[in-house]
Design a protein around this motif. Structure first.
Motif, PDB file in Angstrom:
ATOM      1  N   ALA A 798       0.816  -1.216   0.000  1.00 39.84           N
ATOM      2  CA  ALA A 798       0.000   0.000   0.000  1.00 39.84           C
ATOM      3  C   ALA A 798       0.849   1.266   0.000  1.00 39.84           C
ATOM      4  O   ALA A 798       0.384   2.338  -0.405  1.00 39.84           O
ATOM      5  CB  ALA A 798      -0.936   0.006   1.210  1.00 39.84           C
ATOM      6  N   LEU A 799       2.117   1.142   0.436  1.00 37.61           N
ATOM      7  CA  LEU A 799       2.983   2.324   0.431  1.00 37.61           C
ATOM      8  C   LEU A 799       3.265   2.801  -0.989  1.00 37.61           C
ATOM      9  O   LEU A 799       3.716   3.932  -1.190  1.00 37.61           O
ATOM     10  CB  LEU A 799       4.298   2.028   1.155  1.00 37.61           C
ATOM     11  N   ALA A 800       3.005   1.972  -1.977  1.00 32.91           N
ATOM     12  CA  ALA A 800       3.201   2.382  -3.370  1.00 32.91           C
ATOM     13  C   ALA A 800       2.218   3.477  -3.777  1.00 32.91           C
ATOM     14  O   ALA A 800       2.404   4.136  -4.798  1.00 32.91           O
ATOM     15  CB  ALA A 800       3.056   1.176  -4.295  1.00 32.91           C
ATOM     16  N   PRO A 820       7.937  -4.824  -2.561  1.00 36.17           N
ATOM     17  CA  PRO A 820       7.012  -4.904  -3.706  1.00 36.17           C
ATOM     18  C   PRO A 820       7.499  -4.093  -4.892  1.00 36.17           C
ATOM     19  O   PRO A 820       8.037  -2.983  -4.748  1.00 36.17           O
ATOM     20  CB  PRO A 820       5.704  -4.333  -3.138  1.00 36.17           C
ATOM     21  N   GLN A 821       7.292  -4.646  -6.069  1.00 37.19           N
ATOM     22  CA  GLN A 821       7.714  -3.982  -7.291  1.00 37.19           C
ATOM     23  C   GLN A 821       7.007  -2.630  -7.443  1.00 37.19           C
ATOM     24  O   GLN A 821       7.559  -1.676  -8.011  1.00 37.19           O
ATOM     25  CB  GLN A 821       7.406  -4.865  -8.505  1.00 37.19           C
ATOM     26  N   GLU A 822       5.778  -2.536  -6.943  1.00 37.82           N
ATOM     27  CA  GLU A 822       5.036  -1.287  -7.046  1.00 37.82           C
ATOM     28  C   GLU A 822       5.744  -0.152  -6.302  1.00 37.82           C
ATOM     29  O   GLU A 822       5.681   1.007  -6.707  1.00 37.82           O
ATOM     30  CB  GLU A 822       3.620  -1.468  -6.503  1.00 37.82           C
ATOM     31  N   ILE A 823       6.410  -0.498  -5.181  1.00 34.20           N
ATOM     32  CA  ILE A 823       7.172   0.523  -4.457  1.00 34.20           C
ATOM     33  C   ILE A 823       8.433   0.880  -5.235  1.00 34.20           C
ATOM     34  O   ILE A 823       8.806   2.051  -5.330  1.00 34.20           O
ATOM     35  CB  ILE A 823       7.514   0.038  -3.036  1.00 34.20           C
ATOM     36  N   PHE A 844      15.954 -10.228   6.383  1.00 38.75           N
ATOM     37  CA  PHE A 844      15.377 -11.012   5.305  1.00 38.75           C
ATOM     38  C   PHE A 844      14.707 -10.131   4.260  1.00 38.75           C
ATOM     39  O   PHE A 844      13.817 -10.580   3.556  1.00 38.75           O
ATOM     40  CB  PHE A 844      14.363 -12.015   5.874  1.00 38.75           C
ATOM     41  N   VAL A 845      15.122  -8.839   4.184  1.00 39.29           N
ATOM     42  CA  VAL A 845      14.544  -7.928   3.201  1.00 39.29           C
ATOM     43  C   VAL A 845      15.315  -8.087   1.896  1.00 39.29           C
ATOM     44  O   VAL A 845      16.550  -8.042   1.868  1.00 39.29           O
ATOM     45  CB  VAL A 845      14.601  -6.463   3.683  1.00 39.29           C
ATOM     46  N   VAL A 846      14.576  -8.280   0.827  1.00 37.94           N
ATOM     47  CA  VAL A 846      15.168  -8.343  -0.513  1.00 37.94           C
ATOM     48  C   VAL A 846      14.710  -7.100  -1.267  1.00 37.94           C
ATOM     49  O   VAL A 846      13.509  -6.897  -1.469  1.00 37.94           O
ATOM     50  CB  VAL A 846      14.751  -9.615  -1.260  1.00 37.94           C
ATOM     51  N   CYS A 847      15.667  -6.281  -1.663  1.00 34.73           N
ATOM     52  CA  CYS A 847      15.321  -5.014  -2.318  1.00 34.73           C
ATOM     53  C   CYS A 847      16.251  -4.787  -3.492  1.00 34.73           C
ATOM     54  O   CYS A 847      17.479  -4.723  -3.322  1.00 34.73           O
ATOM     55  CB  CYS A 847      15.422  -3.850  -1.328  1.00 34.73           C
TER      56      CYS A 847
END
Length: 854
Positions: A798-800, A820-823, A844-847
């Protein structure tokens, strides 16, 4: 009868032969043409001959005759005052001065408030001409504009355009070379000429025949409209001559300033109704136009020379239309009954393109004929792109002039010494906001009746204090040197503004002679030394602003014992002294010692005596001790700023009694204790900054009742407990800062309903739980900082929806999952800084789109 008419036609040759150059014929051709015309006229009946000129273009093409609008109602126009007013020019004071501190009115004279001067900007085609880059005032090959349609009556000295570059010749009203300037008959109160038609009357008194007959010109449109609505007016009676002249002149102005397309309201204009009923027109008891006032009505175009047909005009007010351009017509000099000219906030000194953008400045845009207006009292030409050297000789003949406002134009160079030759009647002079340099001439001392003098270099609302140069592309001039002692001769002076220059040296002791002085505003100069006792003893002083100079070391304490003072602004100087402890200021509204870093002591309990105080600015002094509980007696207080001091103790609960308080800033002090719940009673509060102190305890949920609050900064304290869920009432909140505290619990999802939020900072607390997806509703959010907490879960998609987001800091948490790709689609614009824990081996964040990984 036919033979008599032939003889009459031939008898006209001698009177017309001298004007054959206008028609482009030599004398022989002209005589031949006239004879042929006479032969044709023999075949026409007598009655058609009399009516031929009148009817030849009647109903030639349709016009917009009765365009009306309900945007504006017709304003209530007061009778013409016998003494016109001094305009209250737009405020150039800092924000702590309200309109009640603006220049005093002339006795018995109405005035405009500062807020009337720059409001209600047109929203149509008209653009505000600001930030114009430097323009060559006299471009190569450019000559001063001439009025091709100006026809001077025989009662006024003929005027021809001056030669340019030694080559140009005088021109007639068609712009064609002529050896003789063309004069035209004035309108007499008792007609001695028998005009055969309205057309003949107009072409011989107001407009050249070519302009009248050229299809589509304002003059042609105005005449056609006149003939469509009032064809039966008799040009051989005084009243009809006045009616014809007024209707035609006003119609020409209407079409010349884009009346059908850009005017916001056109009530009755160009209609069959008397001009006295037209919007903005006021007449005397005889139906003669004496006032023409169309402020803020979207006029776009030039003022035609036909304005001279309003020969009894006393008030001309076309202010705040922004796009009346092309110079003041020379024919203004024929309106000898004028008492007030108000043309502020237009573009008369420039040429505009079709969009209303200025493209060049016009030399000589103020004509010398303005010197003919011997009854003129008020001349307001503020904000009009007038440029070049100040030419006071234009105004020196105006022996009745009381107000001259040339503020916010493009005048350059030094102030000429002939300023002392301005009319002795002058009461107010404003030269502020130009690019003036050099020094103040001593000849100012000759203006013995002067009451208000303003030579400030820029509007304080637009330019930071202490700057004389805005940028390399738009330089502002500065006046330097010392203040001439001769200003002390202006014993009637009430207002003296010389702020934002480079004046140096000490204040003249001769200022002690200015016994009527009420406002002395000198901020942002390089003045130094002690403030003379002759100034501190002035008995009528209401406003004293000496801030941003080098005055010192002693604080002028007598100012704090002066009952007349309403504003005391002494900040940013080199005072080394103690804060005053005694006061006699029953009228004071503002006290500012801002950035007086060597003013020590404490805030005394006697501050409670200042019951009229609205602003107390003690930012960055060296004050210590506690805030006295008596400060709660200042029920008129709106602004209290004591940031960057050494104040200690707890926040006084009594401050909640100051229920008009709008801004409270106590950042960077040593204040401790709890946040008083009673502060929730400050219902007018819009700004609350208590950051960088030692506050403890919880954030009171009652703060959610501060419905006007826009900025809440409680960062860098030791506050504990949860973030209140009861902040739903903070609908005006733009900034929420809780960084570096000890807050616990979760982030309330209710924050997503605070639609005006632009910045949320919870950096370095111990918040847990997940990031609420409801925050995605905050469309205005530009910065979101949850770094250094204990948040878990995934970053919500939703932050996107935060399409205004520039900064997103989520590092040093326990978040996981794929961003998320939207972000990622928000990067790099608008999101140009995005930080997570994507490099932490324990995270465990993948960015793939983060600008930085921690």
């Amino acid at each position: 009868m036919r033979f008599a008419l032939l003889l009459l036609s031939l008898s006209m040759v001698s009177s017309l032969i001298d004007r054959t150059d206008i028609m482009g014929l030599n004398r022989s051709q002209f005589v031949t043409s006239l004879m042929e015309t006479a032969s044709v006229r023999e075949q026409i009946k007598e009655e058609k001959l009399v009516q031929s000129i009148t009817n030849k273009r009647h109903n030639e093409h349709p016009l917009d005759r009765n365009v009306t609008s309900n945007i504006f109602l017709r304003p209530s126009l007061s009778p013409m005052p016998t003494t016109l007013s001094l305009l209250s020019f737009p405020s150039v004071f800092p924000s702590f001065l309200d309109e009640s501190h603006m220049p005093s009115e002339k006795l018995g004279a109405p005035s405009l408030t500062p807020s009337q001067a720059f409001t209600s900007m047109p929203t149509k085609r008209v653009r505000v001409p600001i930030n114009l880059p430097p323009i060559n005032i006299f471009p190569s090959g450019t000559s001063p504009p001439t009025e091709s349609s100006v026809i001077q009556p025989s009662t006024v000295s003929p005027i021809t355009a001056p030669p340019q570059n030694g080559t140009a010749e005088p021109t007639d009203f068609f712009g064609e070379p002529t050896s003789q300037p063309i004069s035209m008959a004035p309108i007499s109160m008792e007609p001695v000429t028998q005009w055969t038609s309205i057309e003949e009357f107009l072409t011989q008194t107001l407009t050249g025949d070519r302009l009248l007959n050229q299809f589509g010109t304002p003059q042609n449109l105005a005449y056609t409209q006149l003939m469509a609505t009032n064809p039966d007016l008799n040009p051989n009676t005084v009243q009809s001559q006045i009616d014809i002249s007024q209707r035609y002149s006003l119609n020409t102005i209407y079409y010349s300033t884009s009346g059908p397309s850009t005017w916001f309201s056109r009530e009755q204009w160009t209609s069959v109704e008397s001009p006295c009923n037209w919007l903005g027109i006021t007449c005397d008891n005889n139906g003669v136009v004496v006032e023409f006032s169309l402020r803020e009505n979207g006029l776009f175009g030039t003022l035609p020379s036909e304005i001279r047909g309003l020969s009894n005009l006393q008030v001309l007010d076309l202010g705040d239309n922004f796009s009346v351009y092309g110079g003041i017509p020379q024919s203004i000099g024929q309106l000898t009954q004028l008492q007030s000219i108000i043309l502020e906030t237009n573009s008369l000194g420039a040429e505009l393109d079709d969009s209303g953008t200025p493209i060049s400045l016009i030399p000589n845009a103020i004509p010398e004929e303005i010197g003919n207006l011997m009854n003129l009292v008020t001349l307001n030409l503020q904000t009009n792109f007038f440029g070049g050297q100040l030419a006071f000789n234009l105004f020196s003949p105006l022996t009745s002039l009381e107000v001259l406002n040339l503020k916010l134009n493009y005048f350059t160079g030094s102030i000429p010494p002939n300023v002392g030759e301005l009319p002795q009647s002058l009461l107010a002079l404003d030269l502020s906001g130009n690019t003036l340099t050099d020094v103040l001439p001593t000849e100012f001392g000759l203006l013995s009746r002067l009451e208000e003098l303003r030579i400030a270099q820029s509007d304080a609302s637009a330019t930071p204090q202490g700057t004389c140069t805005d940028s390399s592309s738009n330089p502002k001039g500065c006046i330097g040197g010392s203040i001439p002692t001769q200003l002390g001769l202006l014993t009637n002076l009430k207002v003296l503004w010389l702020f934002e220059n480079q004046l140096q040296g000490r204040l003249p002791t001769e200022f002690g002679n200015l016994l009527t002085l009420r406002e002395l505003v000198l901020f942002a100069n390089s003045l130094s030394g002690e403030v003379p006792s002759s100034i501190t003893s002035l008995q009528n002083l209401a406003i004293i602003d000496l801030s941003t100079n080098y005055f010192g070391p002693a604080l002028p304490l007598p100012f704090f014992q002066k009952p007349t003072l309403e504003v005391i602004s002494l900040g940013i100087n080199v005072f080394v002294d103690s804060f005053p402890t005694t006061f006699d200021l029953p009228k004071v509204r503002t006290i500012s010692l801002r950035q007086s870093t060597n003013v020590t002591g404490s805030i005394p309990t006697t501050i409670a005596q200042l019951t009229t105080l609205t602003s107390l600015d003690l930012y960055s002094c060296s004050l210590s001790g506690t805030i006295p509980t008596e400060i709660g007696n200042l029920t008129a207080l709106e602004v209290f700023d004591a940031e960057f001091n050494f104040l200690t103790g707890s926040l006084p609960v009594e401050l909640s009694r100051a229920d008009n308080l709008k801004s409270l800033n106590l950042n960077y002090n040593f204040i401790n204790g709890n946040l008083p719940v009673e502060f929730a009673l400050l219902q007018q509060l819009t700004f609350l900054d208590l950051g960088f102190n030692y506050l403890t305890g919880i954030v009171p949920p009652e703060f959610g009742f501060l419905l006007q609050l826009e900025v809440l900064n409680l960062g860098d304290n030791s506050l504990q407990g949860p973030v209140p869920n009861d902040f739903l009432g903070l609908k005006s909140l733009r900034e929420m800062k809780f960084e570096r505290n000890k807050l616990t619990g979760t982030i309330p999802k209710q924050l997503g309903s605070l639609e005006k939020l632009e910045q949320i900072t919870f950096l370095n607390n111990t918040l847990t739980g997940t990031i609420p997806p409801e925050l995605g509703k905050l469309e205005l959010l530009t910065s979101l900082d949850f770094a250094y907490n204990l948040l878990s879960g995934v970053i919500p998609e939703a932050l996107a929806q935060l399409t205004s987001l520039n900064f997103l800091f989520l590092e040093k948490n326990k978040l996981s999952g794929l961003v998320p790709q939207e972000i990622c689609a928000l990067t790099p614009d608008p999101l140009f800084e995005f930080v997570t824990d994507c490099e932490d081996p324990n995270a465990f964040v993948v960015c793939i789109c983060c600008t930085s990984c921690s």
